[in-house]
Design an enzyme around this catalytic site. Structure first.
Site, short mmCIF file in Angstrom:
data_model
loop_
_atom_site.label_atom_id
_atom_site.label_comp_id
_atom_site.label_asym_id
_atom_site.label_seq_id
_atom_site.Cartn_x
_atom_site.Cartn_y
_atom_site.Cartn_z
N GLY A 13 0.83 -1.22 0.00
CA GLY A 13 0.00 0.00 0.00
C GLY A 13 0.85 1.25 0.00
O GLY A 13 0.61 2.19 0.76
N SER A 15 1.37 3.42 -2.52
CA SER A 15 1.06 4.47 -3.49
C SER A 15 0.48 5.74 -2.87
O SER A 15 0.61 6.82 -3.44
CB SER A 15 0.09 3.94 -4.54
N ARG A 16 -0.15 5.61 -1.70
CA ARG A 16 -0.83 6.78 -1.12
C ARG A 16 -0.64 6.81 0.40
O ARG A 16 -0.28 5.80 1.00
CB ARG A 16 -2.33 6.75 -1.45
N VAL A 65 -3.09 -7.43 -1.93
CA VAL A 65 -2.65 -8.13 -0.71
C VAL A 65 -3.64 -9.22 -0.27
O VAL A 65 -3.29 -10.09 0.53
CB VAL A 65 -2.36 -7.17 0.47
N SER A 143 -3.97 0.32 14.24
CA SER A 143 -4.72 1.56 14.47
C SER A 143 -5.09 1.62 15.95
O SER A 143 -5.20 0.56 16.60
CB SER A 143 -6.01 1.53 13.64
N TYR A 156 -13.24 -3.10 11.06
CA TYR A 156 -11.91 -2.49 11.05
C TYR A 156 -11.18 -2.74 12.38
O TYR A 156 -10.01 -3.12 12.40
CB TYR A 156 -12.08 -0.99 10.80
N ALA A 158 -11.67 -5.11 14.53
CA ALA A 158 -11.31 -6.54 14.65
C ALA A 158 -10.06 -6.83 13.81
O ALA A 158 -9.14 -7.52 14.26
CB ALA A 158 -12.47 -7.42 14.18
N LYS A 160 -7.70 -4.76 12.95
CA LYS A 160 -6.52 -4.09 13.49
C LYS A 160 -6.08 -4.72 14.82
O LYS A 160 -4.89 -4.73 15.14
CB LYS A 160 -6.80 -2.59 13.65
N ILE A 189 -4.84 10.43 11.11
CA ILE A 189 -3.75 10.94 10.29
C ILE A 189 -4.35 11.50 8.99
O ILE A 189 -5.26 10.89 8.42
CB ILE A 189 -2.75 9.80 9.94
P1 NDP Z 1 -5.00 5.40 2.10
O1 NDP Z 1 -6.42 5.11 1.82
O2 NDP Z 1 -4.47 6.78 1.96
O3 NDP Z 1 -4.06 4.42 1.23
C1 NDP Z 1 -4.32 3.04 1.21
C2 NDP Z 1 -3.22 2.34 0.45
O4 NDP Z 1 -3.46 0.93 0.51
C3 NDP Z 1 -3.16 2.71 -1.02
O5 NDP Z 1 -1.82 2.71 -1.42
C4 NDP Z 1 -3.92 1.56 -1.71
O6 NDP Z 1 -3.54 1.34 -3.06
C5 NDP Z 1 -3.48 0.40 -0.81
N1 NDP Z 1 -4.38 -0.75 -0.86
C6 NDP Z 1 -5.68 -0.82 -0.46
N2 NDP Z 1 -6.17 -2.06 -0.66
C7 NDP Z 1 -5.13 -2.79 -1.19
C8 NDP Z 1 -5.01 -4.13 -1.63
N3 NDP Z 1 -6.03 -5.01 -1.56
N4 NDP Z 1 -3.83 -4.54 -2.13
C9 NDP Z 1 -2.78 -3.69 -2.22
N5 NDP Z 1 -2.83 -2.40 -1.81
C10 NDP Z 1 -4.00 -1.96 -1.31
O7 NDP Z 1 -4.76 4.86 3.60
P2 NDP Z 1 -3.84 5.43 4.78
O8 NDP Z 1 -2.51 5.76 4.27
O9 NDP Z 1 -4.63 6.41 5.53
O10 NDP Z 1 -3.73 4.12 5.68
C11 NDP Z 1 -2.57 3.29 5.66
C12 NDP Z 1 -2.68 2.29 6.80
O11 NDP Z 1 -2.73 3.00 8.03
C13 NDP Z 1 -3.95 1.46 6.74
O12 NDP Z 1 -3.65 0.13 7.16
C14 NDP Z 1 -4.87 2.14 7.72
O13 NDP Z 1 -5.82 1.24 8.25
C15 NDP Z 1 -3.88 2.60 8.76
N6 NDP Z 1 -4.36 3.71 9.57
C16 NDP Z 1 -4.68 4.92 8.99
C17 NDP Z 1 -5.14 5.95 9.78
C18 NDP Z 1 -5.51 7.29 9.23
O14 NDP Z 1 -6.04 8.12 10.01
N7 NDP Z 1 -5.27 7.60 7.98
C19 NDP Z 1 -5.31 5.78 11.24
C20 NDP Z 1 -4.93 4.49 11.73
C21 NDP Z 1 -4.48 3.50 10.91
P3 NDP Z 1 -4.19 2.22 -4.29
O15 NDP Z 1 -3.52 3.56 -4.24
O16 NDP Z 1 -3.83 1.48 -5.53
O17 NDP Z 1 -5.65 2.30 -4.03
#
Ligand code: NDP
Length: 248
Positions: A13, A15-16, A65, A143, A156, A158, A160, A189
């Protein structure tokens, strides 16, 4: 004298959001980085270029994934192009919020499949090579919802919480091989994930945070980079919250 090998990091993950910030940070600290994304090809290609400006090799591969075969292919390609993997960061994650009463089977399973099975698929695919080389650092992104629970997020929370149990068990299993496994548990975040919240929800949430603001992905990346480094050589099985104090 033998030359020191450039360390290799793998980020799911990437990319973003948080994963993206981790890719940039680890590249800036001199890691070659392989990361995967699900669908956002353009963001992945741009990041490949931007992170590569640090003078390291960066490889973006589309991989899901939730699909063990796709993960194995991604990791095999990363190992063959970049070399043995030293650090793994599992950041890929999704939310599908709903009160349990209204939750669909699809919402439940898609979140568990991505967030928990996704971590299993990645860690399962790297662990044997790490055990053979007797070193490695695994950092799984959970999380605060996995520690304390969050209403409308039973799926979510469960997933995490599952990551925390998984990582602690793994830390106990593979510590003797010099492998560390830790969890980073962020609060709110600023990423696309929280960007989907309404302004009112964001404002109300910020009021509950002692530091009165959402965190930045770069702040989480700092913690991940620390855990990946030798400076964290005696830290394993830990759950490090980075949440502006929201859970105090
Ligand atoms: P974003 O939604 O900004 O980014 C999610 C990333 O996961 C993207 O790169 C996306 O790829 C990738 N992704 C999603 N599904 C799949 C998959 N099946 N296979 C491969 N890649 C996948 O999320 P965040 O950066 O905010 O979150 C990152 C992590 O941090 C997560 O696990 C989230 O639960 C956790 N988190 C985030 C919080 C927040 O406040 N933001 C708080 C607590 C935890 P693509 O770009 O191609 O869609």
């Amino acid at each position: 004298m033998t030359e020191k090998r450039v360390p290799v990091a793998l980020v799911s993950g990437g990319s973003r959001g948080i994963g993206r910030a981790v890719v940039l940070r680890l590249a800036a600290e001199g890691h070659d980085v392989g990361f995967c994304y699900q669908s956002n090809e353009q963001a992945a290609r741009e990041l490949e270029k931007e992170a590569g400006e640090a003078g390291v090799r960066v490889l973006a591969v589309r991989a899901d994934v939730t699909d063990a075969a796709s993960v194995k292919e991604w990791i095999a390609r990363t190992e063959s192009e970049l070399g043995p993997i030293d650090t793994v960061v599992c950041s890929a994650g999704i939310t599908r919020d709903n009160p349990l009463l209204l939750m669909s089977d699809e919402e439940w399973h898609s979140v568990l499949d991505t967030n928990l099975d996704g971590v299993y698929n990645v860690c399962r695919s790297v662990i044997f090579e790490m055990m053979k080389r007797k070193s490695g650092s695994i950092i799984n992104i959970s999380s605060v919802a996995g520690v304390h629970g969050n209403p409308t997020q039973s799926n979510y929370s469960a997933s995490k919480a599952g990551i925390i149990g998984f990582s602690k068990a793994l830390a106990k299993e593979v510590g003797r091989y010099g492998i560390r496994a830790n969890v980073v548990a962020p609060g709110f975040i600023e990423t696309d994930m929280t960007g989907a919240l309404t302004d009112k929800v964001k404002k109300d949430a910020a009021k509950q945070i002692p530091l009165r603001r959402f965190g930045q992905a770069e702040e989480v990346a700092d913690l991940v980079a620390y855990l990946a480094s030798d400076r964290a050589g005696y830290i394993t099985g830990s759950v490090l919250q980075i949440d502006g104090g929201i859970t105090i």
